[in-house]
Every structure is written in C-alpha cells, then in structure tokens.
Write an enzyme that holds these catalytic residues in place. Structure first.
Site, mmCIF file in Angstrom:
data_model
loop_
_atom_site.group_PDB
_atom_site.id
_atom_site.type_symbol
_atom_site.label_atom_id
_atom_site.label_comp_id
_atom_site.label_asym_id
_atom_site.label_seq_id
_atom_site.Cartn_x
_atom_site.Cartn_y
_atom_site.Cartn_z
ATOM 1 N N GLU A 98 0.837 -1.214 0.000
ATOM 2 C CA GLU A 98 0.000 0.000 0.000
ATOM 3 C C GLU A 98 0.865 1.254 0.000
ATOM 4 O O GLU A 98 0.521 2.256 -0.644
ATOM 5 C CB GLU A 98 -0.947 -0.028 1.207
ATOM 6 C CG GLU A 98 -2.017 -1.104 1.074
ATOM 7 C CD GLU A 98 -2.660 -1.529 2.382
ATOM 8 O OE1 GLU A 98 -3.462 -2.470 2.343
ATOM 9 O OE2 GLU A 98 -2.350 -0.933 3.432
ATOM 10 N N GLU A 168 4.303 -10.665 0.547
ATOM 11 C CA GLU A 168 2.873 -10.396 0.420
ATOM 12 C C GLU A 168 2.521 -10.248 -1.053
ATOM 13 O O GLU A 168 2.757 -9.196 -1.641
ATOM 14 C CB GLU A 168 2.477 -9.143 1.218
ATOM 15 C CG GLU A 168 3.492 -8.001 1.186
ATOM 16 C CD GLU A 168 2.854 -6.658 1.470
ATOM 17 O OE1 GLU A 168 1.934 -6.603 2.280
ATOM 18 O OE2 GLU A 168 3.279 -5.669 0.846
#
Length: 259
Positions: A98, A168
C-alpha cells in the site's frame, strides 16, 4: 523451521479508536501469554502510547506501520525512527504494498528507511511481493529480486541479520484470495535461497512471513511449510479471536517440530 521462532504480526492499518485499540491490545495480550511464538501489533502512530500502556508489561511486542527515512527536520507530517523507538516500538513495517502503490515509495527509499530503523535499534519488517499482472507475466522472481537488491545495495548482506522479510503477493491482500501453501512456500524458498547464497548463516536465520488474506482456517497449512516463519496479518488482526487463532496455529507448528 531451523529453530526460527514464528512471528505473528498484526498490521492494524488505518483503523481503530483509542478505546477500541486498548480493548484489542488487552485481549491479544491476555490470549498470547505462554504461546511459543512472538506476537507483534502495529497500530497507527497516534495510538502507540495507548497500546504501549497495555502491552508494555506483556509478551506482546509493539511496532509501527511506517517511518520517515529522515531523523529530523522540515518534513511536515513525518515520524522518525528515533521517535518510534522512544514510544517502545521494536519493529517497523516498511515497503508495504500500500505504501509502494498509494504513496509511490520506491524500493530505494524503502532501503534507506530500513537503515534508519536499524540505526535506531529496531527491526525492519521488509515487505516484498508481486502484483497479479507481474505473476501472470511470470515476473515473480525478478520483481522480488529487484526489491531485495535495493536493500542489499544500501546496506549489504549484513542488513538482513537484523531484519524480517514479509512476502505479500499484492493480489492476495484484502481480496480473500490466498496463495496456496505451495505457491507461498516456493517464493519463501526463493527469498531464503537468494539471501543464503550471500551468507548461509543469515539466510538460515532470516524469518520470512507470509501476508495475504491469512485467516484462522488457512493459517496452519501455510505455517506448516518449511520456509514460512509466521504471518503479517491485516484484516484478521483487527479481531482478537481471529488473530489469536492464527497465533495458536503458529504455536502448533512449533509443538509439532519439537515432538
């Protein structure tokens, strides 16, 4: 797992009130007592003091979701590593997808942040991972290698001695999709192999977490893989029952390997 203690890290992201984070931290502290895993919670910066008051005398560790690469100066809105350390932080999540996507952080910037965090006496949790487009184009290895290479260029292999890496896959974050245990293990093995090729001791001791829609019902199968040393947990970390079930799943892998 080569005697690597599992780490279960809760990334609370932009969530919570002062009241709710204290309740969440209290429940996690109570439930984590006695587990043979390391438990970490990472609230937003303005909640650090409230959470520290709860977990300070418990086995639960405190971390931050980000930090500035600068120590001080004219950087309005930023928080330095030294400031986080003063609030009891032991870990800092860096390079989360993010941050890379929404705030345009480069791998080189993330590398400088890793050095700043280590200089302040804390441990970076370095996030690496590919997008769905990159996976479909069979670029997983090159994308992750480039993200690791930026950190190696900044600090050499020794920087990984005091580091946690979190893999991730961007396509599995908050989507409900999870890499299969085999898919995740393949990338974890790739990361360990890359680091081990430069220093076998550092590579064997490096904890590599999986992050991407980890839940209580898939945690045990993920944590049972040889190179998966725990998880970086998003959504499920906001519910104490779910988060503790994930911690229990990690604990069960420790007990199996000990028996």
């Amino acid at each position: 797992m080569a005697n690597r203690q599992p780490l279960i890290a809760g990334n609370w992201k932009l969530n919570g009130t002062r009241k709710s984070v204290v309740e969440l931290a209290s429940a996690i502290s109570d439930g984590a007592a006695g587990l043979p895993v390391e438990v970490l919670v990472c609230p937003v910066s303005v909640h650090l003091a409230d959470v520290l008051a709860v977990v300070g005398n418990s086995p639960v560790h405190l971390g931050s979701q980000n930090c500035s690469e600068a120590e001080s100066g004219a950087f309005t809105g930023e928080v330095s590593a030294n400031m986080l350390q003063e609030f009891g932080c032991e870990y800092v999540i860096l390079g989360h997808s993010e941050r890379r996507a929404l705030f345009h952080e480069t791998s080189e910037q993330v590398a400088v942040k890793c050095l700043a965090v280590q200089k302040a006496g804390m441990t970076p949790v370095l996030c690496v991972g590919e997008t769905l487009e990159e996976r479909e184009a069979e670029q997983v290895e090159s994308v992750i290698a480039a993200q690791l290479d930026a950190v190696l260029a900044a600090g050499g292999i020794e920087i990984f001695r005091q580091m946690v890496v979190a893999y991730e896959p961007v396509w599995a974050i908050g989507t409900g999709k999870t890499a299969s245990p085999e898919e995740a293990q393949a990338v974890h093995a790739l990361i360990r192999q890359k680091i081990s090729s430069l220093d076998a001791d550092i590579g064997s001791k490096l904890r590599i977490l999986y992050g991407g829609s980890v839940k209580a019902d898939n945690a045990a199968s993920l944590f049972g893989q040889a190179d998966i040393d725990g998880g970086l947990i998003g959504g499920a970390a906001l519910d104490a029952t779910s988060f503790l079930a994930i911690c229990e799943a990690a604990a069960s892998t420790v007990e199996k390997s000990a028996s």
